[in-house]
Design a protein around this motif. Structure first.
Motif, PDB file in Angstrom:
ATOM      1  N   GLN A  93      27.881  23.679   7.450  1.00 59.64           N
ATOM      2  CA  GLN A  93      28.028  24.782   8.392  1.00 59.64           C
ATOM      3  C   GLN A  93      26.699  25.468   8.631  1.00 59.64           C
ATOM      4  OE1 GLN A  93      31.047  27.299   6.740  1.00 59.64           O
ATOM      5  NE2 GLN A  93      32.680  25.792   7.045  1.00 59.64           N
ATOM      6  N   LEU A 111      24.600  25.857  12.036  1.00 64.62           N
ATOM      7  CA  LEU A 111      24.269  27.202  12.522  1.00 64.62           C
ATOM      8  C   LEU A 111      22.799  27.285  12.901  1.00 64.62           C
ATOM      9  CD1 LEU A 111      25.573  30.157  12.684  1.00 64.62           C
ATOM     10  CD2 LEU A 111      24.362  30.569  10.556  1.00 64.62           C
ATOM     11  N   ARG A 143      21.628  24.679  15.920  1.00 61.48           N
ATOM     12  CA  ARG A 143      21.889  25.072  17.308  1.00 61.48           C
ATOM     13  C   ARG A 143      21.049  26.279  17.704  1.00 61.48           C
ATOM     14  NH1 ARG A 143      27.619  26.224  20.441  1.00 61.48           N
ATOM     15  NH2 ARG A 143      26.723  26.122  22.528  1.00 61.48           N
ATOM     16  N   SER A 203      28.497  32.787  14.521  1.00 61.96           N
ATOM     17  CA  SER A 203      29.202  31.515  14.329  1.00 61.96           C
ATOM     18  C   SER A 203      30.307  31.351  15.362  1.00 61.96           C
ATOM     19  CB  SER A 203      29.793  31.453  12.911  1.00 61.96           C
ATOM     20  OG  SER A 203      28.781  31.509  11.936  1.00 61.96           O
ATOM     21  N   GLU A 204      31.017  32.430  15.643  1.00 59.80           N
ATOM     22  CA  GLU A 204      32.080  32.395  16.645  1.00 59.80           C
ATOM     23  C   GLU A 204      31.498  32.165  18.040  1.00 59.80           C
ATOM     24  OE1 GLU A 204      36.356  32.853  17.328  1.00 59.80           O
ATOM     25  OE2 GLU A 204      35.047  32.409  15.636  1.00 59.80           O
ATOM     26  N   GLN A 212      28.721  30.597  18.767  1.00 58.06           N
ATOM     27  CA  GLN A 212      28.255  29.210  18.854  1.00 58.06           C
ATOM     28  C   GLN A 212      29.402  28.228  19.035  1.00 58.06           C
ATOM     29  OE1 GLN A 212      23.932  28.702  16.714  1.00 58.06           O
ATOM     30  NE2 GLN A 212      25.727  28.145  15.553  1.00 58.06           N
ATOM     31  N   SER A 213      30.540  28.539  18.412  1.00 59.59           N
ATOM     32  CA  SER A 213      31.662  27.600  18.466  1.00 59.59           C
ATOM     33  C   SER A 213      32.431  27.666  19.788  1.00 59.59           C
ATOM     34  CB  SER A 213      32.624  27.869  17.300  1.00 59.59           C
ATOM     35  OG  SER A 213      33.230  29.143  17.423  1.00 59.59           O
ATOM     36  N   LYS A 214      32.349  28.791  20.509  1.00 64.73           N
ATOM     37  CA  LYS A 214      33.185  28.970  21.689  1.00 64.73           C
ATOM     38  C   LYS A 214      32.432  29.027  23.025  1.00 64.73           C
ATOM     39  CE  LYS A 214      37.122  31.098  19.391  1.00 64.73           C
ATOM     40  NZ  LYS A 214      38.082  32.215  19.377  1.00 64.73           N
TER      41      LYS A 214
END
Length: 302
Positions: free
Chosen positions: A40, A44, A47, A132-133, A135-137
């Motif tokens: 993870q 992180l 990216r 993190s949220e 980057q994921s969405k």
């Protein structure tokens, strides 16, 4: 043999600061939990560094993710100041997640119409969880805009604290969007999406004479996005950069007009700065010839 105290975390049984540091680091990693945290963490950071944002923006985000932004909360804990209250809202403790996300002044910015996270909630415990949220969405373009807004929020906070200046939410987010577009345009390959190819003159940069400055001019057209990028660099005979201009513009009729606008902007720049001993250099043959030859140009673009 008599009993004696030894330090079990070093090979020789002798205490060293280095061994104590590694022991403390290991304990912290265990407390954080390492269930796939290595992967993870790698994703992180990977990216983050691949973002097309400027280095200063990525460095700012790196500091925020490592919890080392000089917020009032951090400075208070280090006994630098005696008050940890947010200078923007004067209500809560100024942590990184507060100043960048939860503060009412930040909420106003994120609620603007052009915000990629306009309808997101405020239930993030820390900045790492938030990022993190994000980057994921978010896809790359929207994440880039969010990064610029975060950096703009921190700069606005500093301007408020040290200069007493405050930038409104609409101005801040629109500036962030423009900055993101300009950086993205600068990263794209020049002339990749030109509407019509323009004959160019292959040039190798040569320094001007000692009492002159050289002004290099270029333009790139992105027909898909409807944007034109203008670039101007002013250097002296040693190659040292004096001025840089990178400006996005709306799409023009064709690449020749874009190159002409770039040259005109360079001439106006020299006039504004009072630069009279300059050499202009560009790679668009039609523009170079139009300037060097004084005959009237009867083409459609003039």
């Amino acid at each position: 043999m008599d009993d004696k105290i030894i330090w079990g975390l070093s090979e020789k049984g002798i205490f060293t600061v280095k061994s104590a540091y590694h022991a403390d680091l290991g304990i912290k990693n265990q407390n954080m939990g390492e269930t796939s945290s290595g992967d993870q963490s790698k994703g992180l950071w990977g990216r983050l560094w691949r973002l097309t944002s400027l280095g200063k923006v990525k460095l700012f985000l790196w500091k925020a993710l490592n919890g080392i932004l000089p917020t009032r909360s951090i400075l208070f804990k280090r006994r630098v100041i005696d008050n940890s209250t947010c200078p923007m809202c004067s209500r809560e403790e100024e942590t990184d997640i507060h100043v960048l996300w939860d503060c009412p002044a930040a909420v106003d910015v994120w609620g603007e119409d052009c915000s990629p996270v306009r309808k997101w909630g405020r239930n993030f415990g820390d900045f790492t969880t938030l990022w993190s949220e994000l980057q994921s969405k978010l896809e790359e373009g929207k994440l880039h805009i969010v990064a610029e807004v975060l950096y703009g929020l921190w700069r606005r906070r500093n301007a408020m604290v040290f200069e007493g200046k405050f930038k409104g939410p609409c101005v801040l987010i629109q500036q962030a969007v423009r900055d993101a577009e300009a950086v993205t345009l600068a990263h794209e390959k020049p002339r990749e999406n030109r509407t019509r190819p323009v004959e160019t003159v292959r040039t190798v940069w040569k320094p001007p004479s000692q009492d002159y400055l050289k002004v290099n001019v270029d333009a790139a057209v992105d027909s898909k996005r409807g944007k034109v990028g203008i670039g101007i660099v002013v250097r002296d005979f040693r190659g040292e950069v004096h001025v840089i201009v990178a400006a996005p513009r709306q799409l023009t009729r064709n690449a020749s007009v874009a190159e002409s606008l770039a040259m005109l902007r360079a001439i106006l720049l020299c006039s504004e700065l009072g630069l009279t001993r300059v050499q202009l250099e560009g790679d668009a043959k039609v523009v170079v010839e139009a300037i060097n030859f004084r005959s009237f140009n009867t083409s459609w673009d003039g």
